[in-house]
Write an enzyme that holds these catalytic residues in place. Structure first.
Site, short mmCIF file in Angstrom:
data_model
loop_
_atom_site.label_atom_id
_atom_site.label_comp_id
_atom_site.label_asym_id
_atom_site.label_seq_id
_atom_site.Cartn_x
_atom_site.Cartn_y
_atom_site.Cartn_z
CD GLU A 606 -1.18 -0.05 3.71
OE1 GLU A 606 -2.25 0.60 3.60
OE2 GLU A 606 -0.90 -0.72 4.71
CD GLU A 727 -6.27 -0.10 22.62
OE1 GLU A 727 -6.99 0.84 23.01
OE2 GLU A 727 -6.57 -0.84 21.66
#
Length: 742
Positions: A606, A727
C-alpha cells in the site's frame, strides 16, 4: 519529524538550532527573565541579525535572503524548539506582513530597517483600536489587547478598522515605537515582553499609511508563524519526555517499558506530528487564496496552537513531580504554548471559525510537479477521455461502486495500465510518484472514479514479486479488469494482532497441500473469487518461520463462508472455515516457510501506491452534510465548533499524507507518517462520531438518524480494531519509532 522535508530546510533548521545552542541556552534565558520581560534587546540580537535568520523571507533588494514564508516557518519552528527568547517571532511576523504591502517610500524605509535588525511588533485589526480620518492624517484611539514584543519594538505595524467601514476592511500604519507609550504587562511567557496600547486620539501622519495589505492574509500569516512555533514547542517536550522515560527506572526497569507510559508517549508523538504537518500546510497556504488560508491556518490553529499546551501538560506528567518544579525547563515551554495560543485565538475560537469555512470550501490538494513530462499528461488525458466514451459495466455485482466494477471501460483502462499504474509493466506502467500524481489529477479532473483492485492491491504485487510467471499471467490481468476479486485470509480468532500466532495448518500431499483452520474478520469473503492465505506448514520452528503463503480458490470444496452480522445490522465481514481444502503446489507463492516475509511484502504494497494520498480523510464529511441540510439540536456556534475540530483533524491527516508524498517526490525514504496516520485517523473518527451524536438531540435515538451518524458510530469499532488494534499500533510506534524498551 519537524516542519522541514527538503535537505535545504533541514540545513536551515540545523543552522537555527546551532545558533540557539551557542547564544541562547536555557540557562542564559533563565538569567535574563527580568530584562527580557521589560523589553530589553537580547545580547545575541546583533549576532542573529548578522546571520540573517530574521530576514530569511525578505526580498534581496530589501536587504533579506530572498526566501519564502515557508523558509521562515522552518526557522520559527526551530526557534520554538530551542525556546529562543526575545522578540524574534513578533518581529518576523510584522516584517512578513509588511513585505506583502504595496511598495512606497515609508513602507520601503520601514522594511529596510527591519532587514537591518530593528525589532517589531504587529497589532491586527479587531484588537481593540479604532481610527478615523482627521485632515491629512488619522486619529488612533482605544485600548488594545496584549501585544507580544511591543515593549522591545522599534517599529509597530498596526491594522485597524476605520470607523463606519466594513468589518473586514482595515487601514494599516507602520509606526515609530517612540511615538507610543505602551502599558507594561506581566506575561505568562517569561522569555518575551508583553505590552498594551492605550491611545486617546493619537495623531498619526498620513505618510505612515501602508497600503496593499490584505488583512485576512495578514492574520493568517501571524497565526501560521505562531503555529510553526507551537509545533517546535510540542516537538521539544515530546523528545524530552521520551528521553526521560527511557532512563528513569521504577521497580528496577525503565518506566518507558510500562505499556501505559508507552501509549502516552506514542500519543504525544502523534500529536506533535499532526501539529508539524498542520503548521507546514498553513505556511504553504499563504501563497494561495484567502479561502485556502482559512482552511489550512484554521486547522493549524486547532491542531497546533490550541493543542500545544495540552501536549506540554501530557509530557509534564511523564516526568512526575520533577516536571512540576521551577527548575525544570518544561514549564517554560508550557508558558509559551499557553501564551501564543491565547494571543492567536480568534473571536469564537479556531474551531468555530474553521467550521464555518469548512461548510463553504474544500482544501486544494493539487501539486506543483516540477519534473512533470507534459507529453505524459497529454497521453493520460486522451486515454481517459476515450474511456469516458466506453460503457461503464455489464452485469456488475450488487452494491459495487464505479471504482471496482468490471466492464468494458474497466478493461480498457487495465489494458492501458491506468488501473494500478504503479505495478510493473506489462500489468501497469511502472509509474513514478510524479506520474501517479498526474494520473490521479486527471481522473479527478473528469470526476472519474480511479479504479481499485481493493485487496488485489496487496495480493497481486506479492505474486508479481515472489510468484511464478504462470501465476502472474493467471491473476494479474484478470484482477486489473475486475474479473477477480480478492480477500485476505490472515486473521484468526486466536491470531489477530499477533498474526504470527495463527493455527491454520497446511499439510503436504503428493501434489499439493491440505489446509484446515478458521479465518475471521475477512472483508468481502462472501463475494471474493480468490483469497491470499497464511497457513502453518512447519510447527517445529519459531512461529514466524513456519508459515507459507497460498492462493485459495474461494469456490473450492471445503471452503465455507459465514457472514458476520455486525452491530450496524449489516454484514461486510465474514468468518471462513477451511476443512480439508486442497491447494495444488502451483498455488503456493514462494517457498515453504517464506510466508512471513511475503506477508511483509503484502502489507508494504500500500506504500507503493500514492493515489490515496491525494485525497483527505473524510471523517468529517457526514457531519458537514448534516449541517448543510438538517437542523441540529444545539446552537449553531456549538455545531460549527464540533465540525471545526473534526475538519481540523481531517486536514492535519491530509497534510501528513501530503508531506509523505513530498518526501517520495524528493527521493527520500518513507517516514513514520503511515504509522501515525493509522492511529490518528482511528482516534479522530472516534472523537468525531462521539461529538457528532451530541448534535442530534432526541433524533440520535433513531437507527436511521440524520446524516447516517448513528450508523457511522456503530461501525466505529471496525476502524479501531481492523488491521491491528489502536493499542497494538501505539505499542509499535513506541517501540519501533520512539525506541522505548519492550
Amino acid at each position: 519529524m519537524p516542519i522541514p522535508i527538503t535537505d535545504e530546510h533541514h540545513e536551515l533548521a540545523a543552522a537555527t538550532r546551532g545558533f540557539a545552542e551557542r547564544h541562547a541556552p536555557t540557562a542564559w534565558t533563565r538569567s535574563a527573565f527580568e530584562p527580557l520581560a521589560g523589553g530589553g534587546r537580547p545580547a545575541f540580537w546583533e549576532a542573529l541579525v548578522a546571520q540573517g535568520l530574521h530576514a530569511i523571507h525578505l526580498d534581496e533588494d530589501a536587504g533579506g535572503q530572498g526566501g519564502t514564508v515557508l523558509d521562515l516557518a522552518v526557522v520559527v519552528e526551530q526557534a520554538g524548539h530551542s525556546l529562543l527568547p526575545g522578540p524574534f517571532t513578533p518581529t518576523v511576523a510584522a516584517s512578513a506582513v509588511l513585505s506583502a504591502a504595496q511598495p512606497g517610500p515609508w513602507r520601503d524605509e520601514m522594511l529596510a530597517r527591519l532587514a537591518a535588525g530593528a525589532p517589531a511588533a504587529i497589532v491586527l485589526p479587531g484588537s481593540g483600536l479604532s481610527v478615523r480620518a482627521a485632515g491629512e492624517g488619522w486619529l488612533l484611539s482605544g485600548r488594545s489587547v496584549p501585544v507580544l514584543g511591543l515593549l522591545s519594538a522599534e517599529i509597530v505595524l498596526v491594522g485597524v478598522t476605520e470607523s463606519g467601514a466594513e468589518a473586514d476592511s482595515a487601514v494599516w500604519f507602520a509606526l515609530e515605537a517612540g511615538t507610543l507609550t505602551p502599558v507594561v504587562e506581566v506575561g505568562t511567557d517569561l522569555t518575551r515582553d508583553l505590552g498594551r496600547l492605550e491611545l486617546g486620539d493619537l495623531d498619526v501622519p498620513g505618510d505612515a499609511l501602508v497600503e496593499g495589505i490584505d488583512s485576512a492574509t495578514a492574520g493568517s500569516t501571524v497565526a501560521a508563524l505562531y503555529a510553526a512555533e507551537a509545533s517546535g514547542l510540542a516537538r521539544w517536550v515530546r523528545e524530552a519526555a521520551i528521553d526521560y522515560v527511557k532512563v528513569r527506572e521504577q521497580f528496577g526497569v525503565p518506566v518507558g517499558s510500562f505499556q501505559a507510559v508507552k501509549h502516552k508517549a506514542a500519543r504525544l508523538f502523534i500529536s506533535s506530528e499532526l501539529a508539524a504537518a498542520a503548521a507546514w500546510d498553513a505556511a504553504r497556504s499563504l501563497t494561495q487564496s484567502v479561502e485556502q488560508q482559512s482552511l489550512a491556518v484554521g486547522a493549524a490553529g486547532v491542531v497546533a496552537l490550541d493543542a500545544a499546551a495540552e501536549t506540554v501538560i501530557g509530557a509534564t506528567t511523564m516526568f512526575g513531580g520533577i516536571g512540576f518544579t521551577w527548575e525544570h525547563d518544561i514549564h517554560l515551554y508550557m508558558r509559551r504554548a499557553m501564551s501564543i495560543a491565547a494571543l492567536s485565538r480568534p473571536v469564537g475560537g479556531w474551531d468555530r471559525q474553521l467550521g464555518e469555512a469548512a461548510l463553504a470550501h474544500e482544501r486544494d490538494v493539487s501539486f506543483e510537479l516540477l519534473d512533470e513530462e507534459p507529453a505524459f499528461r497529454e497521453w493520460v488525458a486522451r486515454t481517459l477521455d476515450e474511456a469516458l466514451t466506453i460503457s461503464v459495466a455489464e452485469g456488475t455485482r450488487e452494491g459495487w461502486s464505479g471504482a471496482v466494477a468490471p466492464g468494458p471501460r474497466r478493461s480498457f483502462l487495465a489494458e492501458n495500465g491506468l488501473v494500478s499504474s504503479h505495478w510493473p509493466k506489462p500489468w501497469g506502467l511502472g509509474a513514478t510518484p510524479v506520474e501517479q500524481i498526474v494520473i490521479a489529477e486527471e481522473y479527478a479532473a473528469r470526476n472519474l472514479p480511479q479504479p481499485s483492485t481493493v485487496i488485489g492491491e496487496w495480493a497481486v504485487p506479492t505474486i508479481l514479486a515472489h510468484g511464478t510467471d504462470a501465476q502472474a499471467e493467471r491473476f494479474a490481468r484478470a484482477t486489473l479488469r475486475g474479473d477477480i476479486v480478492w480477500c485476505q485470509l490472515f486473521s484468526e480468532p486466536g491470531a489477530g494482532s499477533d498474526l504470527a500466532g495463527l493455527s491454520t495448518r497446511a499439510v503436504k500431499q503428493d501434489d499439493g497441500w491440505l489446509i484446515n483452520g478458521q479465518k475471521v474478520w475477512t472483508s468481502s469473503a462472501h463475494e471474493a473469487d480468490w483469497g491470499i492465505c497464511l497457513a502453518r506448514t512447519d510447527p517445529s520452528v519459531p512461529k514466524h518461520r513456519g508459515l507459507t503463503y497460498f492462493l485459495i480458490d474461494m469456490r473450492s470444496p471445503g471452503v465455507e463462508v459465514r457472514p458476520l452480522k455486525q452491530s450496524t445490522g449489516h454484514s461486510e465481514f465474514n468468518e471462513v472455515f477451511l476443512t480439508d481444502v486442497f491447494v495444488p503446489d502451483d498455488l503456493m507463492v514462494g517457498e515453504p516457510g517464506q510466508g512471513w516475509r511475503l506477508t511483509a511484502t503484502t502489507l508494504a504494497n500500500e506504500r507503493l501506491s500514492i493515489g490515496s494520498g491525494l485525497g483527505a480523510h473524510k471523517t468529517s464529511d457526514a457531519l458537514r452534510e448534516l449541517l448543510r441540510k438538517e437542523p441540529v439540536a444545539v446552537a449553531r456556534d456549538q455545531a460549527l465548533s464540533v465540525l471545526g475540530r473534526a475538519f481540523a483533524l481531517d486536514l492535519a491527516l491530509l497534510a501528513l499524507n501530503r508531506r509523505e508524498l513530498f518526501r517520495r517526490l524528493s527521493g527520500l525514504e518513507p517516514g513514520a507518517s503511515s504509522s501515525v496516520a493509522k492511529v490518528a485517523s482511528a482516534l479522530a473518527a472516534q472523537q468525531t462520531h462521539t461529538a457528532a451524536l451530541g448534535l442530534l438531540g432526541a433524533e440520535g435515538s433513531l437507527d436511521d438518524a440524520p446524516g447516517g451518524l448513528v450508523q457511522n458510530a456503530l461501525s466505529l469499532p471496525s476502524s479501531l480494531v481492523g488491521g491491528g488494534t489502536v493499542e497494538i499500533q501505539l505499542n509499535i510506534i513506541a517501540e519501533r519509532i520512539l525506541g522505548l524498551p519492550r
